[in-house]
Design a protein around this motif. Structure first.
Motif, short mmCIF file in Angstrom:
data_model
loop_
_atom_site.label_atom_id
_atom_site.label_comp_id
_atom_site.label_asym_id
_atom_site.label_seq_id
_atom_site.Cartn_x
_atom_site.Cartn_y
_atom_site.Cartn_z
N VAL A 101 0.86 -1.18 0.00
CA VAL A 101 0.00 0.00 0.00
C VAL A 101 0.89 1.23 0.00
O VAL A 101 1.77 1.36 0.85
N LYS A 102 0.67 2.13 -0.96
CA LYS A 102 1.46 3.36 -1.06
C LYS A 102 0.59 4.53 -0.60
O LYS A 102 -0.46 4.81 -1.17
N MET A 103 1.02 5.19 0.47
CA MET A 103 0.30 6.32 1.04
C MET A 103 0.51 7.57 0.18
O MET A 103 1.38 7.58 -0.69
N THR A 104 -0.24 8.63 0.45
CA THR A 104 -0.14 9.85 -0.34
C THR A 104 1.21 10.54 -0.15
O THR A 104 1.65 11.28 -1.03
N ARG A 134 -2.04 -7.85 4.14
CA ARG A 134 -2.69 -8.99 3.50
C ARG A 134 -4.12 -8.59 3.14
O ARG A 134 -4.79 -7.89 3.90
N THR A 135 -4.57 -9.00 1.95
CA THR A 135 -5.88 -8.59 1.46
C THR A 135 -6.35 -9.56 0.38
O THR A 135 -5.58 -10.39 -0.11
N THR A 136 -7.60 -9.42 -0.01
CA THR A 136 -8.13 -10.16 -1.15
C THR A 136 -8.11 -9.31 -2.41
O THR A 136 -8.45 -9.77 -3.48
N TRP A 137 -7.73 -8.01 -2.29
CA TRP A 137 -7.68 -7.10 -3.42
C TRP A 137 -6.51 -7.45 -4.32
O TRP A 137 -5.41 -7.75 -3.87
N GLY A 138 -6.68 -7.37 -5.60
CA GLY A 138 -5.59 -7.53 -6.57
C GLY A 138 -4.96 -8.90 -6.56
O GLY A 138 -5.59 -9.90 -6.24
N LYS A 139 -3.67 -8.91 -6.91
CA LYS A 139 -2.89 -10.15 -6.97
C LYS A 139 -1.66 -10.01 -6.09
O LYS A 139 -1.28 -8.90 -5.72
N GLU A 140 -1.04 -11.11 -5.77
CA GLU A 140 0.17 -11.13 -4.96
C GLU A 140 1.21 -10.16 -5.54
O GLU A 140 1.49 -10.20 -6.74
N GLY A 141 1.72 -9.25 -4.71
CA GLY A 141 2.75 -8.31 -5.14
C GLY A 141 2.24 -7.02 -5.77
O GLY A 141 3.04 -6.13 -6.06
N ASP A 142 0.93 -6.86 -5.98
CA ASP A 142 0.39 -5.62 -6.55
C ASP A 142 0.62 -4.45 -5.59
O ASP A 142 0.83 -4.63 -4.39
N GLN A 143 0.56 -3.22 -6.14
CA GLN A 143 0.69 -2.02 -5.32
C GLN A 143 -0.61 -1.24 -5.39
O GLN A 143 -1.10 -0.91 -6.47
N LEU A 144 -1.16 -0.92 -4.22
CA LEU A 144 -2.38 -0.13 -4.10
C LEU A 144 -1.98 1.29 -3.74
O LEU A 144 -1.45 1.53 -2.66
N ALA A 145 -2.19 2.25 -4.65
CA ALA A 145 -1.84 3.65 -4.41
C ALA A 145 -3.09 4.37 -3.92
O ALA A 145 -4.12 4.39 -4.59
N LEU A 146 -3.01 4.96 -2.73
CA LEU A 146 -4.15 5.64 -2.13
C LEU A 146 -4.21 7.10 -2.56
O LEU A 146 -3.19 7.78 -2.64
#
Length: 73
Positions: free
Chosen positions: A14-17, A25-37
């Motif tokens: 997870v990349k913060m602002t 750990r999450t069910t979002w996306g795939k293993e190793g993905d980056q979620l930019a907030l």
């Protein structure tokens, strides 16, 4: 329990602002993905004390204030 009933639970970054990152750990996306907030607790008014201005969309706030201006608002 039935097989393949639950979604895959894996690690993502997870990349913060402010650019800082952490893994969770999450069910979002795939293993190793980056979620930019776009909004996170470091900038959201609910956590920072609400110092942001209220946006008046379509003049609703102005209309409300005008309608009830004599009641001490």
């Amino acid at each position: 329990m039935k097989k393949d009933l639950h979604p895959e639970y894996h690690l993502v970054t997870v990349k913060m602002t402010d650019g800082s990152t952490f893994q969770t750990r999450t069910t979002w996306g795939k293993e190793g993905d980056q979620l930019a907030l776009d909004i996170d607790p470091s900038v959201h008014p609910a956590w920072t004390g609400g110092n942001s201005r209220l946006l008046d969309q379509g003049g609703r706030v102005s209309k409300f204030k005008k309608k009830y201006e004599g009641l001490g608002f």
